[in-house]
Design an enzyme around this catalytic site. Structure first.
Site, PDB file in Angstrom:
ATOM      1  N   ASN A  42       0.844  -1.199   0.000  1.00  0.00           N
ATOM      2  CA  ASN A  42       0.000   0.000   0.000  1.00  0.00           C
ATOM      3  C   ASN A  42       0.878   1.248   0.000  1.00  0.00           C
ATOM      4  OD1 ASN A  42       0.595  -0.796   2.698  1.00  0.00           O
ATOM      5  ND2 ASN A  42      -1.082   0.415   3.509  1.00  0.00           N
ATOM      6  N   ILE A  43       0.378   2.272  -0.670  1.00  0.00           N
ATOM      7  CA  ILE A  43       1.107   3.537  -0.836  1.00  0.00           C
ATOM      8  C   ILE A  43       0.138   4.664  -0.486  1.00  0.00           C
ATOM      9  CG2 ILE A  43       2.452   4.983  -2.409  1.00  0.00           C
ATOM     10  CD1 ILE A  43       2.816   2.450  -4.186  1.00  0.00           C
ATOM     11  N   GLU A  44       0.384   5.296   0.646  1.00  0.00           N
ATOM     12  CA  GLU A  44      -0.541   6.330   1.115  1.00  0.00           C
ATOM     13  C   GLU A  44      -0.097   7.719   0.655  1.00  0.00           C
ATOM     14  OE1 GLU A  44      -1.044   5.579   5.336  1.00  0.00           O
ATOM     15  OE2 GLU A  44      -2.264   3.814   4.884  1.00  0.00           O
ATOM     16  N   CYS A  53      -4.090   0.724  -2.658  1.00  0.00           N
ATOM     17  CA  CYS A  53      -4.056  -0.558  -1.941  1.00  0.00           C
ATOM     18  C   CYS A  53      -2.977  -1.460  -2.540  1.00  0.00           C
ATOM     19  CB  CYS A  53      -5.392  -1.276  -2.072  1.00  0.00           C
ATOM     20  SG  CYS A  53      -6.728  -0.552  -1.132  1.00  0.00           S
ATOM     21  N   GLU A  55      -3.052  -4.618  -3.206  1.00  0.00           N
ATOM     22  CA  GLU A  55      -3.525  -5.555  -4.244  1.00  0.00           C
ATOM     23  C   GLU A  55      -3.548  -4.882  -5.610  1.00  0.00           C
ATOM     24  OE1 GLU A  55      -4.865  -4.771  -1.310  1.00  0.00           O
ATOM     25  OE2 GLU A  55      -6.370  -6.230  -0.694  1.00  0.00           O
ATOM     26  N   CYS A  86     -10.318  -5.057   0.169  1.00  0.00           N
ATOM     27  CA  CYS A  86     -11.470  -4.150   0.175  1.00  0.00           C
ATOM     28  C   CYS A  86     -12.327  -4.387  -1.071  1.00  0.00           C
ATOM     29  CB  CYS A  86     -10.994  -2.695   0.239  1.00  0.00           C
ATOM     30  SG  CYS A  86     -10.339  -2.067  -1.309  1.00  0.00           S
ATOM     31  N   CYS A  89     -10.797  -3.420  -4.452  1.00  0.00           N
ATOM     32  CA  CYS A  89      -9.792  -4.364  -4.960  1.00  0.00           C
ATOM     33  C   CYS A  89     -10.455  -5.622  -5.520  1.00  0.00           C
ATOM     34  CB  CYS A  89      -8.785  -4.716  -3.871  1.00  0.00           C
ATOM     35  SG  CYS A  89      -7.653  -3.358  -3.532  1.00  0.00           S
TER      36      CYS A  89
HETATM   37  N1  THU Z   1      -5.435  -1.341   2.225  1.00  0.00           N
HETATM   38  C1  THU Z   1      -4.873  -2.181   1.310  1.00  0.00           C
HETATM   39  O1  THU Z   1      -3.710  -2.026   0.935  1.00  0.00           O
HETATM   40  N2  THU Z   1      -5.648  -3.173   0.821  1.00  0.00           N
HETATM   41  C2  THU Z   1      -6.958  -3.391   1.163  1.00  0.00           C
HETATM   42  O2  THU Z   1      -7.618  -4.246   0.589  1.00  0.00           O
HETATM   43  C3  THU Z   1      -7.567  -2.614   2.246  1.00  0.00           C
HETATM   44  C4  THU Z   1      -6.789  -1.442   2.715  1.00  0.00           C
HETATM   45  C5  THU Z   1      -4.610  -0.235   2.740  1.00  0.00           C
HETATM   46  C6  THU Z   1      -5.064   1.120   2.293  1.00  0.00           C
HETATM   47  C7  THU Z   1      -4.532   2.000   3.392  1.00  0.00           C
HETATM   48  O3  THU Z   1      -3.196   2.365   3.065  1.00  0.00           O
HETATM   49  C8  THU Z   1      -4.509   1.118   4.614  1.00  0.00           C
HETATM   50  O4  THU Z   1      -4.653  -0.203   4.147  1.00  0.00           O
HETATM   51  C9  THU Z   1      -5.597   1.417   5.618  1.00  0.00           C
HETATM   52  O5  THU Z   1      -6.842   1.427   5.023  1.00  0.00           O
END
Ligand code: THU
Length: 130
Positions: A42-44, A53, A55, A86, A89
């Protein structure tokens, strides 16, 4: 590749996560039919809506390398709960495979396994488009 090996690849990717806001690290590893694996984390972003996300990062790397023949995906976080993909995804991946498997792991690498049909029944698909 064994399920445990694929989860290990996802775990390695998890440690590259950029998650300074949620501090929830996620790693993903997609396996294609010939065993090729693409990983993602994940990259915020300070603009929260722009977060990616793990995935979809893994899937985007695969598609941009010319691969869409997804067989399974492992997803893991550094949490005690199983990491479930989620809804966005699930929909994103269903574009490429209606029968892929999801290995949803927790930080001790134990996992639960679901099919795409379990996680996204009655998916929206291109078949209904004009
Ligand atoms: N996140 C994912 O990488 N995959 C998911 O299916 C659900 C959420 C990440 C997004 C965000 O960076 C962190 O989890 C919290 O929501």
């Amino acid at each position: 590749m064994t399920y445990k090996e694929l989860i290990k690849r996802a775990e390695e990717a998890m440690w590259t996560a950029y998650a300074p806001y949620s501090r929830y690290r996620v790693g993903a590893a997609i396996e294609c039919r010939d065993g090729t694996v693409f990983t993602g984390c994940n990259i915020e972003n300070a603009a929260y809506g722009e977060c990616l996300c793990a995935e979809r990062v893994a899937a985007a790397k695969a598609v941009s390398a010319g691969r869409t023949d997804f067989m399974r995906i492992a997803v893991i976080s550094d949490s005690d709960e199983y990491c479930m993909p989620c809804g966005s995804c699930r929909q994103f991946l269903s574009e490429f495979s209606r029968d892929m498997e999801f290995l949803c792991a927790r930080k001790d690498t134990s996992y639960v396994c679901y099919s795409m049909k379990d996680l996204l029944p009655h998916a929206f698909s291109s078949e209904i488009l004009y």
